[in-house]
Design an enzyme around this catalytic site. Structure first.
Site, PDB file in Angstrom:
ATOM      1  N   CYS A 114       0.868  -1.177   0.000  1.00 20.76           N
ATOM      2  CA  CYS A 114       0.000   0.000   0.000  1.00 20.76           C
ATOM      3  C   CYS A 114       0.912   1.237   0.000  1.00 20.76           C
ATOM      4  CB  CYS A 114      -0.853   0.005   1.260  1.00 20.76           C
ATOM      5  SG  CYS A 114       0.170   0.036   2.745  1.00 20.76           S
ATOM      6  N   HIS A 173       3.529   1.756  11.624  1.00 22.90           N
ATOM      7  CA  HIS A 173       2.347   1.520  12.465  1.00 22.90           C
ATOM      8  C   HIS A 173       2.056   2.655  13.433  1.00 22.90           C
ATOM      9  CE1 HIS A 173       4.712  -2.068  11.397  1.00 22.90           C
ATOM     10  NE2 HIS A 173       3.543  -2.462  10.910  1.00 22.90           N
ATOM     11  N   CYS A 191       2.351   5.842   8.820  1.00 17.24           N
ATOM     12  CA  CYS A 191       1.525   6.103   7.637  1.00 17.24           C
ATOM     13  C   CYS A 191       0.648   7.330   7.891  1.00 17.24           C
ATOM     14  CB  CYS A 191       0.655   4.888   7.335  1.00 17.24           C
ATOM     15  SG  CYS A 191      -0.484   5.218   5.966  1.00 17.24           S
ATOM     16  N   HIS A 228      -1.186  -4.687  19.654  1.00 10.20           N
ATOM     17  CA  HIS A 228      -0.670  -4.377  18.311  1.00 10.20           C
ATOM     18  C   HIS A 228      -0.021  -2.990  18.346  1.00 10.20           C
ATOM     19  CE1 HIS A 228      -0.552  -3.257  14.102  1.00 10.20           C
ATOM     20  NE2 HIS A 228      -0.604  -4.553  13.826  1.00 10.20           N
ATOM     21  N   GLU A 266       0.073  -0.534  16.350  1.00  9.98           N
ATOM     22  CA  GLU A 266      -0.761   0.605  15.938  1.00  9.98           C
ATOM     23  C   GLU A 266      -1.729   1.000  17.055  1.00  9.98           C
ATOM     24  OE1 GLU A 266      -2.696   0.431  12.047  1.00  9.98           O
ATOM     25  OE2 GLU A 266      -4.211   1.851  12.762  1.00  9.98           O
ATOM     26  N   THR A 300      -6.468   0.799  11.590  1.00 10.75           N
ATOM     27  CA  THR A 300      -6.703   0.944  10.145  1.00 10.75           C
ATOM     28  C   THR A 300      -6.783  -0.400   9.403  1.00 10.75           C
ATOM     29  OG1 THR A 300      -4.322   1.076   9.780  1.00 10.75           O
ATOM     30  CG2 THR A 300      -5.507   3.166  10.011  1.00 10.75           C
ATOM     31  N   SER A 340      -1.345  -7.699  10.852  1.00 13.48           N
ATOM     32  CA  SER A 340      -2.781  -7.684  11.138  1.00 13.48           C
ATOM     33  C   SER A 340      -3.594  -7.706   9.845  1.00 13.48           C
ATOM     34  CB  SER A 340      -3.108  -6.440  11.968  1.00 13.48           C
ATOM     35  OG  SER A 340      -4.480  -6.203  11.993  1.00 13.48           O
TER      36      SER A 340
HETATM   37  O1  0JX Z   1       0.023  -5.486  11.306  1.00  9.25           O
HETATM   38  P1  0JX Z   1      -0.371  -4.435  10.302  1.00  9.25           P
HETATM   39  O2  0JX Z   1      -1.300  -4.932   9.264  1.00  9.25           O
HETATM   40  O3  0JX Z   1      -0.880  -3.203  10.984  1.00  9.25           O
HETATM   41  O4  0JX Z   1       0.974  -3.936   9.614  1.00  9.25           O
HETATM   42  P2  0JX Z   1       1.798  -4.404   8.348  1.00  9.25           P
HETATM   43  O5  0JX Z   1       1.576  -5.826   8.034  1.00  9.25           O
HETATM   44  O6  0JX Z   1       3.186  -3.976   8.591  1.00  9.25           O
HETATM   45  O7  0JX Z   1       1.128  -3.558   7.187  1.00  9.25           O
HETATM   46  C1  0JX Z   1       1.557  -2.305   6.826  1.00  9.25           C
HETATM   47  C2  0JX Z   1       1.475  -1.263   7.891  1.00  9.25           C
HETATM   48  C3  0JX Z   1       0.073  -0.946   8.213  1.00  9.25           C
HETATM   49  C4  0JX Z   1      -0.214   0.054   9.032  1.00  9.25           C
HETATM   50  O8  0JX Z   1      -1.478   0.461   9.082  1.00  9.25           O
HETATM   51 FE1  SF4 Z   2      -1.030   0.867   4.425  1.00  5.95          FE
HETATM   52 FE2  SF4 Z   2      -1.579   0.916   7.023  1.00  5.95          FE
HETATM   53 FE3  SF4 Z   2      -1.396   3.159   5.663  1.00  5.95          FE
HETATM   54 FE4  SF4 Z   2      -3.435   1.530   5.229  1.00  5.95          FE
HETATM   55  S1  SF4 Z   2      -2.996   2.673   7.104  1.00  5.95           S
HETATM   56  S2  SF4 Z   2      -2.238   2.635   3.687  1.00  5.95           S
HETATM   57  S3  SF4 Z   2      -2.440  -0.481   5.510  1.00  5.95           S
HETATM   58  S4  SF4 Z   2       0.254   1.685   6.046  1.00  5.95           S
END
Ligand code: 0JX
Ligand code: SF4
Length: 316
Positions: A17, A79, A101, A129, A131, A170, A229
Protein backbone atom coordinates in the site's frame (compact mmCIF):
# COMPACT_ATOMS: atom_id res chain seq x y z
CA UNK A 1 4.43 -36.18 -15.07
CA UNK A 2 1.40 -34.23 -16.28
CA UNK A 3 0.40 -31.34 -14.13
CA UNK A 4 -3.30 -31.08 -13.20
CA UNK A 5 -5.11 -28.03 -14.60
CA UNK A 6 -5.69 -25.13 -12.21
CA UNK A 7 -7.15 -21.66 -12.42
CA UNK A 8 -5.22 -19.18 -10.32
CA UNK A 9 -7.34 -16.17 -9.39
CA UNK A 10 -4.95 -13.33 -8.70
CA UNK A 11 -6.40 -10.58 -6.53
CA UNK A 12 -5.97 -6.92 -7.31
CA UNK A 13 -5.32 -4.80 -5.42
CA UNK A 14 -2.87 -6.88 -3.39
CA UNK A 15 0.46 -6.28 -1.68
CA UNK A 16 2.16 -2.98 -0.93
CA UNK A 17 0.00 0.00 0.00
CA UNK A 18 1.08 3.63 -0.18
CA UNK A 19 1.99 3.73 3.53
CA UNK A 20 4.29 0.71 3.24
CA UNK A 21 5.89 2.00 0.08
CA UNK A 22 6.63 5.31 1.80
CA UNK A 23 7.92 3.68 5.00
CA UNK A 24 10.41 1.47 3.14
CA UNK A 25 11.51 4.42 1.00
CA UNK A 26 12.12 6.43 4.20
CA UNK A 27 14.55 3.80 5.52
CA UNK A 28 16.33 3.56 2.16
CA UNK A 29 16.60 7.34 1.84
CA UNK A 30 17.79 7.68 5.43
CA UNK A 31 20.55 5.15 4.73
CA UNK A 32 21.56 7.13 1.66
CA UNK A 33 21.50 10.41 3.51
CA UNK A 34 23.20 9.46 6.77
CA UNK A 35 24.94 6.17 5.93
CA UNK A 36 24.73 3.02 8.05
CA UNK A 37 23.74 2.31 10.67
CA UNK A 38 20.28 3.83 10.75
CA UNK A 39 18.11 2.56 13.59
CA UNK A 40 14.48 1.54 13.07
CA UNK A 41 12.16 1.26 16.05
CA UNK A 42 10.08 -1.89 15.43
CA UNK A 43 9.89 -3.73 12.07
CA UNK A 44 9.36 -0.91 9.56
CA UNK A 45 6.49 -3.04 8.19
CA UNK A 46 5.56 -6.54 9.31
CA UNK A 47 7.52 -8.54 6.77
CA UNK A 48 10.69 -10.51 7.39
CA UNK A 49 11.87 -10.35 3.78
CA UNK A 50 11.58 -6.54 3.77
CA UNK A 51 13.26 -6.24 7.17
CA UNK A 52 16.11 -8.60 6.22
CA UNK A 53 16.66 -6.66 2.98
CA UNK A 54 16.95 -3.36 4.81
CA UNK A 55 19.13 -4.92 7.51
CA UNK A 56 21.53 -6.03 4.78
CA UNK A 57 21.76 -2.38 3.70
CA UNK A 58 22.63 -1.21 7.21
CA UNK A 59 19.34 -0.73 9.07
CA UNK A 60 19.33 -1.90 12.68
CA UNK A 61 15.94 -2.97 14.02
CA UNK A 62 15.21 -2.46 17.71
CA UNK A 63 12.04 -2.52 19.78
CA UNK A 64 12.64 0.51 21.99
CA UNK A 65 14.24 3.91 21.73
CA UNK A 66 16.42 2.90 24.69
CA UNK A 67 18.15 0.43 22.36
CA UNK A 68 19.30 3.23 20.02
CA UNK A 69 22.50 5.21 20.44
CA UNK A 70 21.79 8.95 20.76
CA UNK A 71 24.09 9.87 17.88
CA UNK A 72 22.47 7.84 15.10
CA UNK A 73 19.20 8.59 13.28
CA UNK A 74 16.14 6.57 14.25
CA UNK A 75 13.02 5.86 12.21
CA UNK A 76 9.61 5.08 13.67
CA UNK A 77 7.70 2.28 11.92
CA UNK A 78 4.64 2.64 9.65
CA UNK A 79 2.35 1.52 12.46
CA UNK A 80 2.84 4.69 14.52
CA UNK A 81 4.20 5.38 17.98
CA UNK A 82 2.86 6.77 21.26
CA UNK A 83 3.43 10.48 21.71
CA UNK A 84 6.05 9.74 24.35
CA UNK A 85 8.41 8.24 21.74
CA UNK A 86 9.14 11.33 19.57
CA UNK A 87 9.06 13.40 22.77
CA UNK A 88 11.81 11.26 24.27
CA UNK A 89 13.83 11.30 21.02
CA UNK A 90 13.62 15.11 20.99
CA UNK A 91 14.64 15.26 24.66
CA UNK A 92 17.73 13.21 23.78
CA UNK A 93 18.33 15.50 20.80
CA UNK A 94 18.26 12.53 18.42
CA UNK A 95 17.67 12.83 14.69
CA UNK A 96 14.41 10.98 14.03
CA UNK A 97 12.15 10.39 11.06
CA UNK A 98 8.56 9.35 11.57
CA UNK A 99 7.48 6.73 9.00
CA UNK A 100 3.99 6.45 10.51
CA UNK A 101 1.52 6.10 7.64
CA UNK A 102 -0.30 9.41 7.11
CA UNK A 103 -3.59 7.49 7.40
CA UNK A 104 -2.55 6.31 10.87
CA UNK A 105 -1.44 9.84 11.81
CA UNK A 106 -4.90 11.04 10.76
CA UNK A 107 -6.43 8.71 13.36
CA UNK A 108 -3.97 10.02 15.96
CA UNK A 109 -5.16 13.55 15.24
CA UNK A 110 -8.83 12.50 15.42
CA UNK A 111 -8.30 10.94 18.84
CA UNK A 112 -6.61 14.06 20.16
CA UNK A 113 -9.24 16.36 18.70
CA UNK A 114 -12.08 14.42 20.35
CA UNK A 115 -10.24 14.42 23.67
CA UNK A 116 -9.69 18.18 23.43
CA UNK A 117 -13.44 18.53 22.92
CA UNK A 118 -13.94 16.75 26.23
CA UNK A 119 -14.99 13.39 24.79
CA UNK A 120 -13.78 10.13 26.30
CA UNK A 121 -12.13 7.96 23.64
CA UNK A 122 -12.83 4.36 22.74
CA UNK A 123 -10.43 2.59 20.42
CA UNK A 124 -11.56 -0.41 18.37
CA UNK A 125 -8.41 -2.43 17.81
CA UNK A 126 -6.30 -5.42 18.77
CA UNK A 127 -4.66 -5.33 22.18
CA UNK A 128 -0.87 -5.21 22.04
CA UNK A 129 -0.67 -4.38 18.31
CA UNK A 130 1.82 -1.53 17.75
CA UNK A 131 -0.76 0.61 15.94
CA UNK A 132 -3.21 0.27 18.83
CA UNK A 133 -0.44 1.09 21.30
CA UNK A 134 0.54 4.11 19.18
CA UNK A 135 -2.99 5.47 18.77
CA UNK A 136 -3.93 4.94 22.42
CA UNK A 137 -0.60 6.52 23.32
CA UNK A 138 -1.64 9.85 21.79
CA UNK A 139 -3.50 10.43 25.06
CA UNK A 140 -2.37 9.90 28.64
CA UNK A 141 -2.23 6.31 29.93
CA UNK A 142 -5.65 4.93 30.79
CA UNK A 143 -7.58 7.66 28.97
CA UNK A 144 -8.50 5.53 25.94
CA UNK A 145 -10.73 2.48 26.43
CA UNK A 146 -9.98 -0.50 24.21
CA UNK A 147 -12.79 -2.50 22.60
CA UNK A 148 -11.81 -5.62 20.64
CA UNK A 149 -15.14 -7.43 20.16
CA UNK A 150 -18.90 -6.94 20.21
CA UNK A 151 -18.89 -8.57 23.67
CA UNK A 152 -16.47 -5.91 24.91
CA UNK A 153 -19.01 -3.22 23.99
CA UNK A 154 -21.43 -4.53 26.62
CA UNK A 155 -18.67 -4.45 29.25
CA UNK A 156 -17.00 -1.12 28.56
CA UNK A 157 -17.45 1.35 31.43
CA UNK A 158 -17.56 4.95 30.25
CA UNK A 159 -17.60 8.15 32.33
CA UNK A 160 -20.55 9.73 30.56
CA UNK A 161 -22.39 7.92 27.74
CA UNK A 162 -23.33 11.29 26.23
CA UNK A 163 -19.71 12.35 25.80
CA UNK A 164 -17.75 9.63 24.04
CA UNK A 165 -16.12 9.09 20.65
CA UNK A 166 -14.38 6.23 18.91
CA UNK A 167 -11.51 5.63 16.53
CA UNK A 168 -10.33 2.35 15.00
CA UNK A 169 -7.18 0.57 13.92
CA UNK A 170 -6.70 0.94 10.14
CA UNK A 171 -6.22 -2.76 9.36
CA UNK A 172 -9.30 -4.38 10.92
CA UNK A 173 -11.91 -6.62 9.30
CA UNK A 174 -14.43 -4.27 7.68
CA UNK A 175 -17.34 -6.56 8.56
CA UNK A 176 -16.33 -7.28 12.18
CA UNK A 177 -15.77 -3.59 12.75
CA UNK A 178 -19.18 -2.69 11.32
CA UNK A 179 -20.72 -5.06 13.90
CA UNK A 180 -18.71 -3.47 16.73
CA UNK A 181 -19.64 0.05 15.60
CA UNK A 182 -23.34 -0.95 15.42
CA UNK A 183 -23.14 -2.34 18.95
CA UNK A 184 -21.48 0.87 20.16
CA UNK A 185 -24.14 3.03 18.47
CA UNK A 186 -26.90 0.88 19.93
CA UNK A 187 -25.53 1.19 23.45
CA UNK A 188 -24.32 4.81 23.15
CA UNK A 189 -26.51 6.62 20.60
CA UNK A 190 -24.62 9.88 21.18
CA UNK A 191 -21.21 8.38 20.32
CA UNK A 192 -19.15 10.46 17.90
CA UNK A 193 -17.02 8.76 15.25
CA UNK A 194 -15.78 8.79 11.69
CA UNK A 195 -18.35 8.33 8.91
CA UNK A 196 -17.89 4.53 9.06
CA UNK A 197 -14.58 3.63 10.72
CA UNK A 198 -10.89 4.44 10.24
CA UNK A 199 -10.06 1.34 8.22
CA UNK A 200 -7.91 2.52 5.34
CA UNK A 201 -8.48 2.25 1.60
CA UNK A 202 -5.82 -0.47 1.21
CA UNK A 203 -7.28 -2.72 3.89
CA UNK A 204 -10.78 -2.26 2.48
CA UNK A 205 -9.76 -2.90 -1.13
CA UNK A 206 -7.72 -6.02 -0.34
CA UNK A 207 -10.62 -7.48 1.63
CA UNK A 208 -13.07 -6.69 -1.20
CA UNK A 209 -10.89 -8.46 -3.77
CA UNK A 210 -10.66 -11.54 -1.54
CA UNK A 211 -14.43 -11.56 -1.12
CA UNK A 212 -14.87 -11.54 -4.89
CA UNK A 213 -12.54 -14.52 -5.33
CA UNK A 214 -13.31 -16.66 -2.27
CA UNK A 215 -16.57 -18.23 -3.49
CA UNK A 216 -14.92 -19.36 -6.75
CA UNK A 217 -11.92 -21.20 -5.28
CA UNK A 218 -11.03 -24.35 -3.35
CA UNK A 219 -8.24 -22.57 -1.50
CA UNK A 220 -6.90 -19.08 -0.86
CA UNK A 221 -3.25 -18.29 -0.24
CA UNK A 222 -2.40 -14.99 1.42
CA UNK A 223 1.22 -13.89 1.25
CA UNK A 224 2.01 -12.16 4.52
CA UNK A 225 3.55 -12.44 7.96
CA UNK A 226 1.96 -13.91 11.08
CA UNK A 227 2.34 -10.57 12.89
CA UNK A 228 0.71 -8.63 10.04
CA UNK A 229 -2.78 -7.68 11.14
CA UNK A 230 -4.07 -6.76 7.68
CA UNK A 231 -2.72 -10.01 6.16
CA UNK A 232 -4.31 -12.16 8.85
CA UNK A 233 -7.63 -10.43 8.26
CA UNK A 234 -7.45 -11.49 4.59
CA UNK A 235 -7.23 -15.16 5.64
CA UNK A 236 -10.30 -14.71 7.85
CA UNK A 237 -12.22 -12.82 5.18
CA UNK A 238 -11.58 -15.62 2.66
CA UNK A 239 -12.82 -18.27 5.08
CA UNK A 240 -15.91 -16.25 5.91
CA UNK A 241 -16.67 -15.56 2.26
CA UNK A 242 -16.98 -19.28 1.60
CA UNK A 243 -13.49 -20.48 0.83
CA UNK A 244 -12.97 -23.93 2.37
CA UNK A 245 -9.24 -23.54 2.97
CA UNK A 246 -7.20 -20.38 3.44
CA UNK A 247 -3.56 -20.18 4.46
CA UNK A 248 -1.16 -17.40 5.36
CA UNK A 249 2.24 -18.04 3.77
CA UNK A 250 5.39 -16.01 4.26
CA UNK A 251 7.23 -17.70 1.38
CA UNK A 252 6.52 -20.40 -1.19
CA UNK A 253 8.21 -22.89 1.15
CA UNK A 254 5.31 -22.50 3.61
CA UNK A 255 2.65 -23.75 1.20
CA UNK A 256 0.91 -26.88 2.43
CA UNK A 257 0.72 -28.79 -0.85
CA UNK A 258 -1.25 -31.67 0.66
CA UNK A 259 -4.06 -29.24 1.47
CA UNK A 260 -4.07 -28.14 -2.19
CA UNK A 261 -4.26 -31.67 -3.63
CA UNK A 262 -7.19 -31.99 -5.98
CA UNK A 263 -7.73 -28.20 -6.08
CA UNK A 264 -9.06 -26.89 -9.40
CA UNK A 265 -9.05 -23.20 -8.47
CA UNK A 266 -6.85 -21.28 -6.04
CA UNK A 267 -7.00 -17.62 -5.03
CA UNK A 268 -3.84 -15.64 -4.34
CA UNK A 269 -3.43 -12.30 -2.63
CA UNK A 270 -0.89 -10.50 -0.45
CA UNK A 271 -1.11 -8.29 2.62
CA UNK A 272 -0.14 -4.62 2.44
CA UNK A 273 3.36 -5.37 3.76
CA UNK A 274 4.16 -8.29 1.42
CA UNK A 275 6.40 -7.56 -1.58
CA UNK A 276 5.40 -8.64 -5.08
CA UNK A 277 8.64 -10.71 -5.37
CA UNK A 278 7.17 -13.10 -2.83
CA UNK A 279 3.88 -13.27 -4.74
CA UNK A 280 5.87 -14.20 -7.84
CA UNK A 281 7.77 -16.83 -5.89
CA UNK A 282 4.44 -18.39 -4.87
CA UNK A 283 3.12 -18.24 -8.44
CA UNK A 284 6.24 -20.02 -9.70
CA UNK A 285 5.87 -22.74 -7.08
CA UNK A 286 2.23 -23.28 -8.07
CA UNK A 287 3.24 -23.30 -11.74
CA UNK A 288 5.71 -26.07 -11.06
CA UNK A 289 2.95 -28.34 -9.76
CA UNK A 290 -0.11 -27.33 -11.77
CA UNK A 291 -0.92 -26.42 -15.34
CA UNK A 292 -1.95 -22.87 -14.44
CA UNK A 293 -4.32 -20.45 -16.13
CA UNK A 294 -4.15 -17.05 -14.44
CA UNK A 295 -7.36 -15.05 -14.03
CA UNK A 296 -6.90 -11.47 -12.77
CA UNK A 297 -9.69 -10.26 -10.51
CA UNK A 298 -9.47 -6.51 -10.10
CA UNK A 299 -12.08 -4.97 -7.82
CA UNK A 300 -10.48 -1.53 -7.45
CA UNK A 301 -7.73 0.60 -8.93
CA UNK A 302 -5.43 2.36 -6.49
CA UNK A 303 -3.41 5.46 -7.19
CA UNK A 304 -2.55 6.67 -3.71
CA UNK A 305 0.96 7.93 -3.07
CA UNK A 306 2.46 9.62 -0.01
CA UNK A 307 5.41 12.00 0.08
CA UNK A 308 8.40 11.23 2.28
CA UNK A 309 9.08 13.69 5.14
CA UNK A 310 10.80 16.94 4.23
CA UNK A 311 13.98 16.14 6.20
CA UNK A 312 14.74 13.40 3.61
CA UNK A 313 14.02 15.66 0.66
CA UNK A 314 16.69 18.13 1.80
CA UNK A 315 20.42 17.64 1.26
CA UNK A 316 22.41 16.34 4.24
O1 0JX B 1 0.02 -5.49 11.31
P1 0JX B 1 -0.37 -4.44 10.30
O2 0JX B 1 -1.30 -4.93 9.26
O3 0JX B 1 -0.88 -3.20 10.98
O4 0JX B 1 0.97 -3.94 9.61
P2 0JX B 1 1.80 -4.40 8.35
O5 0JX B 1 1.58 -5.83 8.03
O6 0JX B 1 3.19 -3.98 8.59
O7 0JX B 1 1.13 -3.56 7.19
C1 0JX B 1 1.56 -2.30 6.83
C2 0JX B 1 1.47 -1.26 7.89
C3 0JX B 1 0.07 -0.95 8.21
C4 0JX B 1 -0.21 0.05 9.03
O8 0JX B 1 -1.48 0.46 9.08
FE1 SF4 C 1 -1.03 0.87 4.42
FE2 SF4 C 1 -1.58 0.92 7.02
FE3 SF4 C 1 -1.40 3.16 5.66
FE4 SF4 C 1 -3.44 1.53 5.23
S1 SF4 C 1 -3.00 2.67 7.10
S2 SF4 C 1 -2.24 2.64 3.69
S3 SF4 C 1 -2.44 -0.48 5.51
S4 SF4 C 1 0.25 1.69 6.05
Amino acid sequence: MTRPPLTLFLAAPRGFCAGVDRAIKIVEMALEKWGAPVYVRHEIVHNRYVVDGLRAKGAVFVEELDDCPPDRPVIFSAHGVPKSVPAEAARREMVYVDATCPLVSKVHIEAQRHAENGLQMIMIGHKGHPETIGTMGQLPDGDVLLVETVDDVARVAVRDPERIAYVTQTTLSVDDTADIVSALRARFPAIVGPHKEDICYATTNRQEAVKAIAPKVDAMLVVGAPNSSNSRRLVEVAARAGCGYSQLVQRAGDIDWRALEGARAIGLTAGASAPETLVNEVIEAINARFDVTVDHVETAVENVEFKVPRILRQPA
